[in-house]
Design an enzyme around this catalytic site. Structure first.
Site, PDB file in Angstrom:
ATOM      1  N   ARG A   1      10.564  57.646  86.378  1.00  0.00           N
ATOM      2  CA  ARG A   1      11.411  56.622  85.770  1.00  0.00           C
ATOM      3  C   ARG A   1      11.358  56.736  84.240  1.00  0.00           C
ATOM      4  O   ARG A   1      12.332  56.483  83.556  1.00  0.00           O
ATOM      5  CB  ARG A   1      10.984  55.223  86.226  1.00  0.00           C
ATOM      6  CG  ARG A   1      11.756  54.098  85.540  1.00  0.00           C
ATOM      7  CD  ARG A   1      11.698  52.807  86.340  1.00  0.00           C
ATOM      8  NE  ARG A   1      10.342  52.419  86.709  1.00  0.00           N
ATOM      9  CZ  ARG A   1       9.484  51.788  85.894  1.00  0.00           C
ATOM     10  NH1 ARG A   1       9.839  51.488  84.660  1.00  0.00           N
ATOM     11  NH2 ARG A   1       8.281  51.452  86.326  1.00  0.00           N
TER      12      ARG A   1
ATOM     13  N   TYR B   1      38.568  53.007  78.226  1.00  0.00           N
ATOM     14  CA  TYR B   1      38.484  53.106  79.685  1.00  0.00           C
ATOM     15  C   TYR B   1      38.296  51.709  80.254  1.00  0.00           C
ATOM     16  O   TYR B   1      37.497  50.908  79.753  1.00  0.00           O
ATOM     17  CB  TYR B   1      37.313  54.018  80.059  1.00  0.00           C
ATOM     18  CG  TYR B   1      36.859  53.917  81.484  1.00  0.00           C
ATOM     19  CD1 TYR B   1      37.739  54.175  82.543  1.00  0.00           C
ATOM     20  CD2 TYR B   1      35.551  53.558  81.791  1.00  0.00           C
ATOM     21  CE1 TYR B   1      37.321  54.074  83.856  1.00  0.00           C
ATOM     22  CE2 TYR B   1      35.121  53.471  83.098  1.00  0.00           C
ATOM     23  CZ  TYR B   1      36.012  53.723  84.137  1.00  0.00           C
ATOM     24  OH  TYR B   1      35.599  53.618  85.439  1.00  0.00           O
TER      25      TYR B   1
ATOM     26  N   LYS C   1      32.032  63.840  83.961  1.00  0.00           N
ATOM     27  CA  LYS C   1      33.307  64.481  83.696  1.00  0.00           C
ATOM     28  C   LYS C   1      33.130  65.947  83.277  1.00  0.00           C
ATOM     29  O   LYS C   1      32.676  66.768  84.055  1.00  0.00           O
ATOM     30  CB  LYS C   1      34.074  63.667  82.662  1.00  0.00           C
ATOM     31  CG  LYS C   1      34.105  62.155  82.946  1.00  0.00           C
ATOM     32  CD  LYS C   1      34.657  61.795  84.315  1.00  0.00           C
ATOM     33  CE  LYS C   1      34.995  60.326  84.475  1.00  0.00           C
ATOM     34  NZ  LYS C   1      33.852  59.396  84.404  1.00  0.00           N
TER      35      LYS C   1
END
Length: 378
Positions: A47, A99, A196
């Site tokens: 983590r 966005y 992306k």
């Protein structure tokens, strides 16, 4: 200095592996043993940090000319973590046509938690200056914006931000560090949806925050550890693999996009083409100054809602799907997908209406893509 094409392939050469493995190992471990009391290998719990994720982060930091990059489980996780550096009452100015997911986060989550936002046309420096107040702590921009492809002058905006001690945050998802490096233009934080172009294959989610300031990096790393939203080892490996071909993908996808944008301009049913690489685009000259390329995102408006829906239903090679930046060409309907949470009034103000479509141009043969669009228009 090593060329960015070489950095994409070799990235951080410290693979922490003694076998000679060319591919970075996937350290699929949640925890790491201590050599003795009070000693550590540098890794304690995934983590906080994992060797595979660390390799990826050092690669992305090098590509963006930053000192540190922090890898999150998605682009939205990265923005969510970023918002934790602010406190109730802080004011943030953001691009008006971000966005839709970013707008949703700001309006529905961060506002509830006490942050205040103003959305502006960030291509207008006067409009931004008029909104700055004593509580303003950051300016958050996309350039080009999603989906109307507006271009903000990063250097000019950074001068305003620095003069007021305001952070400048740039979402660099569309152009990637291969075409644009906002930190070198004066930005303080660069954000990516690594899902992306950095990944490039539509097969995983990831997000990044890249910074130059060590204190800011430490603060963001503490937030990452506290939220538990770090990128997994396997997904980190997928991003490492994807980045190796970033340069050749960006070049070819841009080449395809230019051919398609020029074809769309000549089609009788196309009313407007939003592509930064066209000389008549309002941001063309600014983009040439601050970027090495125009990318491969195109939006366009057609003559009617019926035409838009017919194209979505008739494309064969092109896929009607959300997301962008992968090797496959995708077409989306922003009003029903990326910006569905916005009100009709908000969408209309941004020209995101029933006739607008968005293309993420992939690596297919350009003539095949044009032929598919041509038959879909009929």
């Amino acid at each position: 200095m090593v060329n960015i094409r070489t950095l994409c392939i070799h990235g951080n050469e410290d693979k922490r592996d003694l076998t000679g493995s060319v591919s970075v190992p996937i350290y699929q471990s949640a925890t790491f043993a201590h050599p003795s009391v009070g000693e550590t290998t540098g890794y304690d719990y995934s983590r906080r940090q994992n060797p595979t994720r660390e390799h990826l982060e050092k690669t992305v930091a090098a590509l963006e000319s930053g000192t540190d990059a922090i890898a999150f489980s998605s682009g939205m996780a990265a923005i969510s973590g970023l918002m934790e550096i602010f406190t109730p009452g802080d004011h943030i100015i953001a691009s008006s046509d971000l966005y839709g997911g970013s707008i949703r986060l700001f309006q529905q989550v961060n506002t509830k938690n006490g942050l205040r936002f103003n959305f502006a046309d960030t291509t207008s420096l006067d409009q931004i200056e008029a909104l700055i107040c004593k509580e303003t702590k950051a300016i958050f921009i996309e350039t080009p914006t999603n989906p109307t492809m507006r271009v903000t002058d990063i250097s000019a905006l950074s001068r305003i931000a620095r003069s007021r001690n305001i952070l400048l945050i740039v979402d660099n998802t569309f152009l990637t560090p291969y075409f644009q490096q906002p930190l070198l233009l004066g930005a303080d934080i660069v954000m990516h949806s690594g899902t992306k172009y950095l990944c490039g294959h539509n097969d995983t989610l990831a997000g990044f925050l890249v910074v130059s300031d060590a204190d800011l990096a430490a603060k963001l790393r503490h937030i990452l550890m506290s939220l538990g939203s770090g990128l997994s080892p396997f997904d980190s490996w997928l991003l490492i693999r994807g980045i190796k071909t970033l340069s050749i993908r960006m070049e070819k996808q841009q080449e395809n996009a230019m051919a398609i944008a020029q074809w769309l301009q000549g089609h009788e049913k196309v009313k407007k083409v939003y592509y930064v690489g066209l000389p008549d685009h309002p941001g063309f000259e600014i983009s040439k100054r601050q970027s090495k390329g125009f990318g491969s995102m195109i939006s366009f408006s057609v003559d009617s809602e019926e035409t838009a829906k017919r194209i979505l239903e008739k494309v064969n090679l092109i896929l009607y799907a959300e997301s962008l930046g992968g090797v496959e060409t995708l077409i989306t309907y922003p009003m029903l997908q990326t910006h569905a949470d916005l009100s009709q009034e908000e969408r209309d103000a941004k020209e995101i209406n029933e006739t607008m479509l968005r293309l993420s141009v992939g690596l297919e043969y350009a003539d095949d893509l044009i032929e598919d669009l041509e038959q879909a228009f009929e």
